[in-house]
Design a protein around this motif. Structure first.
Motif, PDB file in Angstrom:
ATOM      1  N   LYS A  86      24.802  11.133  21.403  1.00 46.84           N
ATOM      2  CA  LYS A  86      23.372  11.351  21.203  1.00 46.84           C
ATOM      3  C   LYS A  86      23.046  11.408  19.705  1.00 46.84           C
ATOM      4  CE  LYS A  86      22.479  13.906  25.508  1.00 46.84           C
ATOM      5  NZ  LYS A  86      22.096  15.226  26.081  1.00 46.84           N
ATOM      6  N   GLY A  87      23.915  12.066  18.944  1.00 47.79           N
ATOM      7  CA  GLY A  87      23.700  12.142  17.509  1.00 47.79           C
ATOM      8  C   GLY A  87      23.762  10.778  16.846  1.00 47.79           C
ATOM      9  N   LEU A  88      24.731   9.964  17.249  1.00 46.52           N
ATOM     10  CA  LEU A  88      24.856   8.628  16.680  1.00 46.52           C
ATOM     11  C   LEU A  88      23.686   7.735  17.095  1.00 46.52           C
ATOM     12  CD1 LEU A  88      28.687   8.022  17.167  1.00 46.52           C
ATOM     13  CD2 LEU A  88      27.497   8.633  15.045  1.00 46.52           C
ATOM     14  N   ASP A  89      23.245   7.882  18.339  1.00 47.96           N
ATOM     15  CA  ASP A  89      22.083   7.110  18.790  1.00 47.96           C
ATOM     16  C   ASP A  89      20.845   7.483  17.989  1.00 47.96           C
ATOM     17  OD1 ASP A  89      23.623   5.820  20.687  1.00 47.96           O
ATOM     18  OD2 ASP A  89      22.984   7.111  22.351  1.00 47.96           O
ATOM     19  N   LEU A  90      20.662   8.779  17.751  1.00 45.93           N
ATOM     20  CA  LEU A  90      19.517   9.230  16.956  1.00 45.93           C
ATOM     21  C   LEU A  90      19.630   8.710  15.529  1.00 45.93           C
ATOM     22  CD1 LEU A  90      16.943  10.918  16.789  1.00 45.93           C
ATOM     23  CD2 LEU A  90      18.370  12.928  16.318  1.00 45.93           C
ATOM     24  N   LEU A  91      20.832   8.700  14.993  1.00 40.35           N
ATOM     25  CA  LEU A  91      21.051   8.190  13.641  1.00 40.35           C
ATOM     26  C   LEU A  91      20.653   6.727  13.542  1.00 40.35           C
ATOM     27  CD1 LEU A  91      22.232   8.790  10.808  1.00 40.35           C
ATOM     28  CD2 LEU A  91      24.446   8.069  11.689  1.00 40.35           C
ATOM     29  N   ASN A  92      20.950   5.959  14.582  1.00 39.22           N
ATOM     30  CA  ASN A  92      20.644   4.533  14.583  1.00 39.22           C
ATOM     31  C   ASN A  92      19.149   4.250  14.643  1.00 39.22           C
ATOM     32  OD1 ASN A  92      23.355   3.757  14.443  1.00 39.22           O
ATOM     33  ND2 ASN A  92      23.586   3.712  16.667  1.00 39.22           N
ATOM     34  N   THR A  93      18.364   5.232  15.093  1.00 41.64           N
ATOM     35  CA  THR A  93      16.911   5.041  15.159  1.00 41.64           C
ATOM     36  C   THR A  93      16.229   5.397  13.850  1.00 41.64           C
ATOM     37  OG1 THR A  93      16.425   7.290  15.957  1.00 41.64           O
ATOM     38  CG2 THR A  93      16.998   5.617  17.618  1.00 41.64           C
ATOM     39  N   GLN A  94      16.967   6.007  12.940  1.00 39.68           N
ATOM     40  CA  GLN A  94      16.393   6.427  11.666  1.00 39.68           C
ATOM     41  C   GLN A  94      16.717   5.417  10.570  1.00 39.68           C
ATOM     42  OE1 GLN A  94      17.910  10.376  10.946  1.00 39.68           O
ATOM     43  NE2 GLN A  94      16.629  11.303  12.514  1.00 39.68           N
ATOM     44  N   ALA A  95      15.843   5.349   9.613  1.00 44.74           N
ATOM     45  CA  ALA A  95      16.060   4.423   8.497  1.00 44.74           C
ATOM     46  C   ALA A  95      15.788   5.144   7.176  1.00 44.74           C
ATOM     47  CB  ALA A  95      15.154   3.203   8.635  1.00 44.74           C
ATOM     48  N   ILE A  96      16.404   6.283   7.010  1.00 44.44           N
ATOM     49  CA  ILE A  96      16.217   7.064   5.785  1.00 44.44           C
ATOM     50  C   ILE A  96      17.191   6.561   4.726  1.00 44.44           C
ATOM     51  CG2 ILE A  96      16.262   9.362   4.762  1.00 44.44           C
ATOM     52  CD1 ILE A  96      15.852  10.505   7.569  1.00 44.44           C
ATOM     53  N   PRO A  97      16.700   6.073   3.594  1.00 42.52           N
ATOM     54  CA  PRO A  97      17.601   5.593   2.535  1.00 42.52           C
ATOM     55  C   PRO A  97      18.585   6.675   2.113  1.00 42.52           C
ATOM     56  CG  PRO A  97      15.318   5.001   2.068  1.00 42.52           C
ATOM     57  CD  PRO A  97      15.284   5.953   3.220  1.00 42.52           C
ATOM     58  N   LEU A  98      19.769   6.255   1.729  1.00 38.89           N
ATOM     59  CA  LEU A  98      20.801   7.219   1.356  1.00 38.89           C
ATOM     60  C   LEU A  98      20.348   8.144   0.232  1.00 38.89           C
ATOM     61  CD1 LEU A  98      24.195   5.276   1.461  1.00 38.89           C
ATOM     62  CD2 LEU A  98      23.258   6.856   3.140  1.00 38.89           C
ATOM     63  N   ASP A  99      19.595   7.596  -0.724  1.00 40.70           N
ATOM     64  CA  ASP A  99      19.196   8.423  -1.864  1.00 40.70           C
ATOM     65  C   ASP A  99      18.120   9.444  -1.492  1.00 40.70           C
ATOM     66  OD1 ASP A  99      17.034   6.752  -1.549  1.00 40.70           O
ATOM     67  OD2 ASP A  99      17.117   5.893  -3.570  1.00 40.70           O
ATOM     68  N   GLN A 100      17.622   9.372  -0.255  1.00 41.03           N
ATOM     69  CA  GLN A 100      16.656  10.360   0.219  1.00 41.03           C
ATOM     70  C   GLN A 100      17.269  11.331   1.223  1.00 41.03           C
ATOM     71  OE1 GLN A 100      12.953   8.574   1.551  1.00 41.03           O
ATOM     72  NE2 GLN A 100      12.973   7.068  -0.106  1.00 41.03           N
ATOM     73  N   GLN A 101      18.550  11.178   1.473  1.00 39.10           N
ATOM     74  CA  GLN A 101      19.234  12.062   2.407  1.00 39.10           C
ATOM     75  C   GLN A 101      19.836  13.257   1.667  1.00 39.10           C
ATOM     76  OE1 GLN A 101      22.086  10.048   4.925  1.00 39.10           O
ATOM     77  NE2 GLN A 101      20.797   8.234   5.104  1.00 39.10           N
ATOM     78  N   ALA A 102      19.910  14.369   2.379  1.00 39.81           N
ATOM     79  CA  ALA A 102      20.584  15.532   1.819  1.00 39.81           C
ATOM     80  C   ALA A 102      22.066  15.237   1.671  1.00 39.81           C
ATOM     81  CB  ALA A 102      20.380  16.742   2.722  1.00 39.81           C
ATOM     82  N   LEU A 103      22.668  15.799   0.643  1.00 37.77           N
ATOM     83  CA  LEU A 103      24.108  15.685   0.459  1.00 37.77           C
ATOM     84  C   LEU A 103      24.780  16.886   1.100  1.00 37.77           C
ATOM     85  CD1 LEU A 103      24.388  14.459  -3.240  1.00 37.77           C
ATOM     86  CD2 LEU A 103      24.824  13.130  -1.176  1.00 37.77           C
TER      87      LEU A 103
END
Length: 214
Positions: free
Chosen positions: A97-114
């Motif tokens: 479910k987590g991976l499926d949700l990840l695939n629906t998102q398109a947040i650029p890496l530089d906008q993601q939390a580290l």
């Protein structure tokens, strides 16, 4: 699942976004690392904390992946065979479910939390891959986990990350390659590590793994 190196990764500050979503705290991740190393007393605590966090703040990919991986640890530690199966299968479904949700998102890496030194999406994939490939074969998720590693470690954005933050991922990927009897791929990944930092403890460990498989 052996995750000795996970606990040593350096935490980097959380990048705030305009949308408030759940995300495992560094404290929960630290406790997860201890649980994954074999501290059974931490497993139930981490699971309850993650469930509470998701219930309060909503689900995000990284939290679901950690929740599912923690559930597989409950399966690891369960005494009764049917509970081992039940908890592990529930955990695998939650990771998916987590991976499926990840695939629906398109947040650029530089906008993601580290988190643990990595953008959240890369960490989620790494935890999923290490969980899938570390489970007994009867759960039939090894190939999926190995495919995650093949995609992740060939991703230029992954290779650009700090070596301290990704060296442990190489270790799990190399373990998976050797288990898959794909020694040429293991050699490629060890060579990558040697180029990045030949004296790093994880590089030395990877070299030893490859040598022992000869």
């Amino acid at each position: 699942m052996k995750t000795t190196t996970l606990a040593s990764l350096i935490s980097i500050g959380l990048l705030m976004t305009s949308q408030a979503v759940a995300s495992p705290s560094e404290e929960i991740i630290t406790q997860y690392n201890l649980a994954a190393q074999g501290d059974e007393a931490k497993v139930e605590y981490v699971y309850q904390q993650l469930e509470q966090q998701i219930a309060q703040d909503g689900a995000d990919p990284l939290s679901l992946v950690y929740l599912g991986s923690t559930k597989t640890l409950m399966g690891r530690d369960a005494f009764m065979p049917w509970n081992k199966m039940k908890y592990t299968e529930q955990g695998l479904a939650t990771i998916s479910k987590g991976l499926d949700l990840l695939n629906t998102q398109a947040i650029p890496l530089d906008q993601q939390a580290l988190r643990q030194g990595l953008p959240e999406s890369l960490l989620a994939k790494a935890i999923a891959g290490s969980t899938f490939t570390s489970l007994p074969d009867m759960f039939n998720h090894f190939e999926r986990g190995y495919d995650i590693f093949l995609d992740l470690l060939s991703d230029p954005s992954f290779k650009q990350q700090n070596y301290d933050a990704i060296s442990w991922v190489y270790i799990y990927a190399i373990q998976a390659a050797l288990k898959a009897e794909d020694k040429p791929q293991a050699q490629v990944w060890v060579a990558d590590m040697q180029v990045r930092n030949p004296n790093h403890s994880m590089t030395v460990q990877a070299e030893a793994m490859l040598k022992s498989a000869a």
